[in-house]
Write an enzyme that holds these catalytic residues in place. Structure first.
Site, mmCIF file in Angstrom:
data_model
loop_
_atom_site.group_PDB
_atom_site.id
_atom_site.type_symbol
_atom_site.label_atom_id
_atom_site.label_comp_id
_atom_site.label_asym_id
_atom_site.label_seq_id
_atom_site.Cartn_x
_atom_site.Cartn_y
_atom_site.Cartn_z
ATOM 1 N N HIS A 83 -0.221 0.970 -10.159
ATOM 2 C CA HIS A 83 -1.801 0.424 -9.776
ATOM 3 C C HIS A 83 -1.728 -1.166 -10.225
ATOM 4 O O HIS A 83 -3.354 -1.394 -10.585
ATOM 5 C CB HIS A 83 -2.817 0.909 -8.504
ATOM 6 N N GLU A 129 -2.389 7.554 -3.787
ATOM 7 C CA GLU A 129 -3.225 7.643 -5.386
ATOM 8 C C GLU A 129 -4.238 8.311 -5.222
ATOM 9 O O GLU A 129 -5.097 7.794 -4.760
ATOM 10 C CB GLU A 129 -2.640 5.937 -5.936
ATOM 11 N N ARG A 154 0.880 -0.448 -0.003
ATOM 12 C CA ARG A 154 -0.294 0.003 -0.344
ATOM 13 C C ARG A 154 0.797 0.990 -0.360
ATOM 14 O O ARG A 154 1.754 1.144 0.693
ATOM 15 C CB ARG A 154 -1.379 -0.022 1.609
#
Length: 317
Positions: A283, A265, A236
């Site tokens: 991602h 993000e 993360r």
């Protein structure tokens, strides 16, 4: 028939599977839900299938009187859901572990190779037209074969990365984990993250998100790393202090970094974007159709089991 709300468009096969069991409504937007939308979903539907950045935090549950009884998260990470607050309201939370393991490990290897071998930088040179041709000292990077990988967090994904590094590249494996792991390959558990950082040629972070791991990686860890070492994050974004990472990359304290996740993000710091020794992916950890289908099917099965009065196979405890 139970009413279920899917907060994002999902693969067609997943939607069809959900429609076989429930009265389904699909939210067409690909953006995260706003607080008002989340509160409305809790009031109007028996179950909700949310995903990353649908921030069902404690405040969302404050009004009470929810019709919703289950949040079947699409993804293994659930730090965007206030699990304790949901449980206090009688709402079960589930996730989708297992389906994401190999694909996320593959992205870690992609980032390791791209960073160590300067692949992103090299592609930019070619695309810019600045490449003058091969020569013996062109863009020399780090050869991964026989090096030491340090894995922080030896869960499913960490172990999958360890297998790829050991069996595929002949790398030595060291790791840092709260407890000793029984592994089917040689690996040494380190006493601290800093001790791991001192020995590793590549440091990979695989811990879950949440308050306990917020800024787990900062100035001290980067200071302990070797100057030729590379840092990889597929966990993360907020596990890493991005200011400390930028400082380490700018100063040459570490050789490079590969990131698939970011602290805020989709916002990525301009200072990070400007660095040639940073590989930045959007991602992509589980971005393969069959993986997203498997994740969706697990989420649907969690919903099916819950409404059938069975224990959901992936309830968050």
């Amino acid at each position: 028939m139970s009413r279920v709300f899917l907060t994002r468009p999902l693969p067609e096969s997943v939607i069809a599977a959900a429609e076989a069991h429930f009265d389904v409504e699909v939210r067409e937007s690909t953006l995260p839900m706003k607080p008002a939308e989340m509160r409305a979903a809790l009031a109007l539907y028996d179950g909700v299938l949310p995903t990353l950045r649908d921030n069902f935090d404690a405040e969302i549950f404050e009004e009470g009187g929810h019709r919703c009884k289950v949040l079947a998260n699409f993804g293994v990470g659930y730090n965007h859901i206030g699990v304790d607050a949901a449980r206090a309201c009688g709402i079960t939370v589930t996730n989708t572990p297992g389906a994401v393991t190999d694909s996320t490990a593959d992205i870690a290897m992609t980032l390791m190779l791209m960073s160590a071998r300067r692949a992103g930088e090299g592609e930019r040179v070619v695309r810019s037209g600045a490449w003058e041709g091969w020569h013996p000292t062109q863009m020399l990077g780090l050869h991964l074969g026989g090096k030491t990988v340090g894995i922080i967090g030896m869960g499913r994904i960490g172990q999958a990365i360890a297998k790829r590094c050991h069996h595929g590249f002949g790398m030595d494996v060291i790791y840092q984990n709260r407890s000793e792991k029984s592994l089917d390959l040689p690996a040494t558990r380190m006493d601290s993250i800093e001790a791991l950082a001192e020995r590793a040629d590549v440091v990979v972070v695989c811990v879950p998100g949440g308050a306990e791991t917020h800024h787990l990686i900062g100035h001290d860890v980067f200071a302990a790393m070797q100057a030729h070492a590379h840092f990889i994050n597929i966990s993360r974004g907020d596990v890493v202090n991005e200011v400390a990472l930028v400082d380490a990359l700018k100063s040459g304290q570490i050789a490079g970094a590969g990131l698939d996740v970011y602290e805020h993000e989709p916002k990525v710091p301009p200072a990070l974007i400007a660095l040639e020794n940073a590989v930045l992916l959007p991602h992509l950890g589980t971005a393969a159709l069959e993986v997203r289908e498997a994740m969706g099917m697990l989420a649907v099965e969690n919903l099916r089991a819950f409404f059938a009065g069975e224990a959901p196979p992936n309830a968050v405890t």
